[in-house]
Design an enzyme around this catalytic site. Structure first.
Site, short mmCIF file in Angstrom:
data_model
loop_
_atom_site.label_atom_id
_atom_site.label_comp_id
_atom_site.label_asym_id
_atom_site.label_seq_id
_atom_site.Cartn_x
_atom_site.Cartn_y
_atom_site.Cartn_z
N SER A 85 0.84 -1.20 0.00
CA SER A 85 0.00 0.00 0.00
C SER A 85 0.87 1.25 0.00
O SER A 85 2.04 1.21 0.40
CB SER A 85 -0.91 0.02 1.23
OG SER A 85 -0.14 0.31 2.38
N LYS A 86 0.25 2.33 -0.47
CA LYS A 86 0.98 3.60 -0.51
C LYS A 86 1.37 4.00 0.91
O LYS A 86 2.46 4.49 1.17
CB LYS A 86 0.08 4.71 -1.06
CG LYS A 86 -0.41 4.43 -2.43
CD LYS A 86 -1.48 5.42 -2.82
CE LYS A 86 -2.40 4.78 -3.84
NZ LYS A 86 -3.49 5.60 -4.27
N ARG A 87 0.42 3.79 1.81
CA ARG A 87 0.64 4.23 3.17
C ARG A 87 1.82 3.49 3.80
O ARG A 87 2.70 4.07 4.41
CB ARG A 87 -0.64 3.99 3.98
CG ARG A 87 -0.67 4.65 5.34
CD ARG A 87 -2.01 4.38 6.00
NE ARG A 87 -2.48 3.00 5.83
CZ ARG A 87 -2.03 1.96 6.51
NH1 ARG A 87 -1.09 2.12 7.43
NH2 ARG A 87 -2.50 0.75 6.28
N ARG A 88 1.86 2.19 3.61
CA ARG A 88 2.89 1.39 4.25
C ARG A 88 4.22 1.46 3.50
O ARG A 88 5.29 1.48 4.11
CB ARG A 88 2.42 -0.06 4.35
CG ARG A 88 3.29 -0.91 5.22
CD ARG A 88 2.75 -2.31 5.41
NE ARG A 88 1.65 -2.40 6.33
CZ ARG A 88 0.43 -2.85 6.01
NH1 ARG A 88 0.17 -3.23 4.78
NH2 ARG A 88 -0.52 -2.92 6.91
N GLY A 110 5.01 3.56 0.60
CA GLY A 110 5.43 4.83 0.01
C GLY A 110 5.73 4.73 -1.47
O GLY A 110 5.12 3.95 -2.20
#
Ligand code: GLU
Length: 499
Positions: free
Chosen positions: A247-250, A252
């Protein structure tokens, strides 16, 4: 004649195009190309709070860069809201949906009670059987309402066969009468997405696994609207080596398509790698041309198991999955030189190393140099970093190479100028003559040729490794080699005064 295949990629523009989204787009595109079908790009921008212009542009740019071309669109879901609302209206008129006046507070209270009693928390259908008079009365009183789909309560379950996940069944008692239009009049995603797919004539819905939970609800909407139900194929998740969802959150930037562009990936190499994240042929072939991939691709070849994307954020050597890097290296080394040329040019331009002559008077030299260098390179950015001494005179000595190959052998201080003179006097500056000059000098001096060869390599490139030295010298040309050898003498002065 069977119907034409129509597929779509329907991203929500809430962030950059990431590798999971790109993979879904690629599978849709490949399937359309394979089946002689149509591929539509539809931007699902109805979540106004989270959708941005920048993300829309990023998705379009990312797909273009990858070479994933669409036949229709981009369409924008927000332009069809009136159709979604009209569909809900039709469902109301048909008696397949109803207005629900339950307030948020009432619903929450029921949920809490159900939790306490350990019974189902699904909506109990309180408004399902209101009489037309009761509905009119509440409406007249100005009470807000949502619109819910009336899930058929005939004991039959919703069944469908997903191409990847097989038969899936949802019992009607596990499906509540779900909301399709909010109390503010905005349609819900399950409705909008379905109505758009019906209008666009989508025959195969190929999307991420997170869409699986919505599918039974969507099938009920198709049925209620009397539309043919498409074939569904849900992609397994992409996980990191610790089995966490990518994920983008995890993770980047490392999951953003644009990051790979900047880091020196060839677009087709990335496509090739992403396709293999969850799809394979029985013979586990790894490298596919576009034509081969279109020919080989099938939805049935998609693995049900989640795929592992070996992100290596903290690995200094590989910034991403080593398999991705090795596929990129394969293409850099093997693609036709003329096709590689514009990519190298683009990176040299970005790195401030491009000279117009490389495209004109020095083009032959430029192509030969790229050809010599690419055998050792993995990324297009290597042409800027490791390739710098070939395209510019302004390059740095790698400290380790300097120490090991030059400073450790103080005699080189005397030998470099002698070699420079000899190279200057050669009739022809070509492989054989250059090699003879160097080996001959080593022999005369009674030193191992390797010492001289390594020293010269570092003196002229600043590096300890690279292509064969004689090839390097001929590529750089007499003038630059001689100058760099003479300049290298100063390296000792600096180090003398430094100690
Ligand atoms: N807009 C959805 C998403 O980005 C796509 C769902 C679908 O393909 O049906 O997740």
């Amino acid at each position: 004649m069977s119907e034409q295949v129509v597929v779509r990629f329907a991203p929500s523009p809430t962030g950059y195009l990431h590798i999971g989204g790109a993979r879904t787009a690629i599978y849709n595109w490949l399937f359309a190309r394979k089946m002689g079908g149509k591929f539509i790009l539809r931007i699902e921008d109805t979540d106004v709070e989270r959708s941005t212009e920048e993300a829309i542009q990023g998705i379009i740019d990312g797909l273009r860069w990858l070479g994933i071309n669409w036949d229709e669109g981009p369409y924008f879901q927000s332009q069809f809201i009136h159709e979604h609302v009209a569909a809900a209206q039709r469902l109301l008129e048909q008696g397949d949906a109803y207005k629900c006046f339950c307030t948020k507070e009432e619903l929450e209270k029921k949920r809490q009670e159900a939790l306490k009693r350990k019974t189902s928390v699904l909506y109990d259908g309180a408004c399902r059987n209101l009489t037309p008079e009761q509905v009119a009365q509440k409406e007249d009183a100005g009470l807000p309402y949502t619109i819910r789909l009336k899930v058929p309560r005939d004991g039959a379950s919703v069944r469908f066969t997903d191409v990847v996940y097989g038969t899936i069944e949802k019992k009607d008692q596990d499906l509540e009468d779900f909301v399709i239009v909010r109390s503010n009049g905005r349609p819900l995603y399950v409705l909008s997405n379905t109505v758009d797919d019906i209008r666009d004539g989508i025959t195969h819905v190929i999307r991420g696994q997170d869409g699986l939970a919505n599918t039974p609800k969507q099938i009920l909407i198709y049925k209620a609207l009397g539309a043919p139900i498409p074939t569904f194929a849900h992609m397994p998740l992409t996980l990191d080596p610790k089995r966490a969802k990518i994920s983008k959150r995890r993770h980047g930037e490392i999951v953003a398509v644009h990051f790979y562009k900047e880091k020196g990936f060839l677009p087709w190499a990335l496509v090739n790698f992403l396709v293999l994240l969850g799809w394979s042929t029985p013979d586990s072939k790894q490298i596919f041309s576009k034509e081969e991939l279109i020919e080989a691709f099938s939805l049935e070849g998609i693995n049900r198991a989640n795929s592992i994307f070996d992100v290596r954020k903290d690995d200094p050597k590989f910034f991403t999955d080593p398999k991705a890097i090795s596929i990129n290296a394969h293409y850099i080394r093997n693609m036709p030189l003329e096709e590689l040329e514009p990519y190298v040019r683009e990176h040299l331009q970005k790195g401030g190393l491009w000279k117009e002559e490389f495209a004109h008077t020095q083009r032959e030299w430029f192509l030969k140099t790229v050809d010599m260098l690419r055998a050792r390179y993995h990324l297009l950015t290597d042409f800027v970093t490791l390739g710098r001494p070939y395209f510019s005179d302004d390059f740095e000595m790698e400290p380790k190479a300097l120490k090991k190959n030059i400073l450790k052998h103080p005699k080189l201080k005397e030998w470099f100028p002698i070699l420079a003179d000899r190279l200057e006097q050669l009739d022809q500056f070509e492989l054989e003559g250059v090699e003879k000059a160097i080996r001959g000098l080593a022999e005369e001096l009674g030193v191992k040729a390797g010492v001289l060869i390594n020293g010269v390599r570092t003196a002229v490139t600043g590096q300890a490794v690279g292509p064969g030295l004689f090839e390097i010298l001929v590529c750089l040309g007499r003038e630059r080699v001689v100058r760099r050898l003479r300049d290298a003498v100063k390296l000792f002065e600096k180090s003398d005064s430094g100690v």
